[in-house]
Structures are given as structure tokens and as C-alpha cells.
Design an enzyme around this catalytic site. Sequence first.
Site, mmCIF file in Angstrom:
data_model
loop_
_atom_site.group_PDB
_atom_site.id
_atom_site.type_symbol
_atom_site.label_atom_id
_atom_site.label_comp_id
_atom_site.label_asym_id
_atom_site.label_seq_id
_atom_site.Cartn_x
_atom_site.Cartn_y
_atom_site.Cartn_z
ATOM 1 N N HIS A 102 0.836 -1.209 0.000
ATOM 2 C CA HIS A 102 0.000 0.000 0.000
ATOM 3 C C HIS A 102 0.868 1.256 0.000
ATOM 4 O O HIS A 102 0.581 2.236 -0.671
ATOM 5 C CB HIS A 102 -0.918 0.027 1.222
ATOM 6 C CG HIS A 102 -2.022 -0.969 1.146
ATOM 7 N ND1 HIS A 102 -1.800 -2.330 1.118
ATOM 8 C CD2 HIS A 102 -3.368 -0.811 1.093
ATOM 9 C CE1 HIS A 102 -2.956 -2.962 1.045
ATOM 10 N NE2 HIS A 102 -3.926 -2.061 1.025
ATOM 11 N N LYS A 149 -10.169 13.320 -9.484
ATOM 12 C CA LYS A 149 -10.570 12.505 -10.645
ATOM 13 C C LYS A 149 -9.692 11.251 -10.702
ATOM 14 O O LYS A 149 -8.830 11.078 -11.566
ATOM 15 C CB LYS A 149 -10.479 13.323 -11.935
ATOM 16 C CG LYS A 149 -11.330 12.729 -13.061
ATOM 17 C CD LYS A 149 -11.549 13.732 -14.157
ATOM 18 C CE LYS A 149 -12.209 13.132 -15.389
ATOM 19 N NZ LYS A 149 -13.575 12.658 -15.211
#
Length: 285
Positions: A102, A149
Site C-alpha cells: 500500500h 478525478k
Amino acid sequence: MTTAYLNGRFLPLEEARISPMDRGFLFGDGIYEVIPSYDRNMVGFERHMARLASGLAAIAINNPFSVEQWQSMLRELLHANPWSDAAVYLQVTRGTAPVRNHRYPEHCEPTVFAYPFAISPRNPGDATTVTRYSAVTGTDQRWQRCHIKSVALLGNVLHMMEGADRGADEILLFNDADELTEAAACNVFVVINGQVLTPPLDQQKLPGITRNMLIDILRTHGDIPFIERVVTREEVCSADEIWLTSSTKEVVPVTQLDGRMVGDGEPGPFWQKAQRLFDRYRFSV
Ligand code: PDD
């Protein structure tokens, strides 16, 4: 054949390859844009570049190109393909890391991918030829950073499929306070009592380029009263007109909501005026 761009090369789309270790593939760790073009002239190019830059900054990916470099690459891409009316999809991911973790490594070379696809010709505000959209209403279950986005669109995908399963083209989303956020892949405007409304930007919605261009056009041209304010579910459900905005659709009317007609079930006069203005000014705002 579609020509794509991947990491410095133009090549047939079907030959484009990325590593399965790309963090865009593993984590949805990247940012994208969709920029429409007509006659190979991009609409709202600077605005798309500004949003791309702020999205990349928000997730700490270095923008691999200057605005000029983006422009010349995207122009070359549009000219390498057959369509004169096309949208270009571009995405920048954090790139490939040696292991799946991660936590991302300090140095990662971003992956840059772009390809164009044909879009419908411009609609000059013609109610007889515009596509009419149906929508349903639903509860927004996405994350709390919808202003970014991100390529991680699973929340949007599930909402879009929820709409499709209920027989609709789009789904209008409301937060827990029953306030309109946006749609699965569009921003939303409504017309109530002769006034055009759209909810203000925050982390629950994408700062749509078409939305912002339309607002600038409505504020500077024409005589349509416009305000940005919270819009409730009740107001949406009884609105005279509902419009969706996005780069690939521009401004389109929703004529059916939850199986009922919106207004008289036809694209409304305010939509027609607004799209006419958009058609006139899309290259000058
Ligand atoms: N979608 N809201 C969401 C969630 C979107 O995905 C989009 C666009 C918009 C409209 O933004 P803009 O006007 O900048 O296109 C609003 C793009 C077109 C897509 O994902 O394909």
C-alpha cells in the site's frame, strides 16, 4: 485501428502493454482526464490541464509533462487517428513498483497512457436530435474524495450499474441529508421556477469542466437566471428540467426520472437555450 500513446510511444491500442505491477492496475492509484475535441480542436484544454495538475498534486504524483508537452502529444494523437470529433482519454498512474505494498516507493516513474475515441457531433441545441436521458435516484455511496478525478471508479461503476439494472441511462445521487451531489458520470443541473440551479462544489462531487464552462457561459452570456446552491431530493424530483453535463455529452436533458416524466417529458426550453449558448461559446471560455 486506434493509435494510442503509452510511455513515450505511439502504437496500435491493441499492442499497448503495462506491467501487472503497475499501481494503477493494483490500487487504482492514478488520475485521469477525458477531453473532448471537435475538428481536432480540444475543448477546455487549459481547464482540463489545471484539474489534472491539481489531481496529481493531491495524490503526490509528479506531473510528467508541461502543459505544452501535453498539448503537442495529444494533438499528435488526435491527428494519428481517423475521427475529427473525438474525446481523448488520458491517465497517469504512479507507475510500477517492485512489490505490492500500500505504501508507495519514493521513486516511481509514472505510467502515461492516452487514447482517443469517437464522440457524437456537436449538438447546437436541437431538441429533435438530442439524445434524451432517463435517470433514477439513489443514495451516494462513494468515498469522501469525489473531487479527485481518480481512476479508482468502482463506486461510480456500481452506481451506474444500479441505474442500468433499474432500466435507466444514469443515476442521480443524493447524500445522507438528501442533497443532490452528482450523477455516476456527470454533473447535474436543474431548472425550477425559471431558475437554473446546480449544487456548489465540495468533496462530494467532481469539479466538472463542462459544469464550470457552462456556469461561466450562463453568467456572462444570455439572460438565464443561474444560482449555485444546495438542491434537495424533493426539488430534483419536481424540477421542470434536469440536465446532465460531461465532456463526452456536453449538456443533455433528462426527460424521465424514476419512471416519471420530467416537466412535459421533452427537452425543455432552458436546456435548448443553454446548449445553444454552450455551442456558441465552447471554444471561447
Ligand atoms: N466523466 N462527475 C463524474 C463522477 C464524472 O465521471 C464526470 C465525467 C463528470 C463531468 O466532468 P467533465 O465535465 O469534466 O467531463 C462529473 C468522464 C467523462 C468519464 O469518466 O468518462
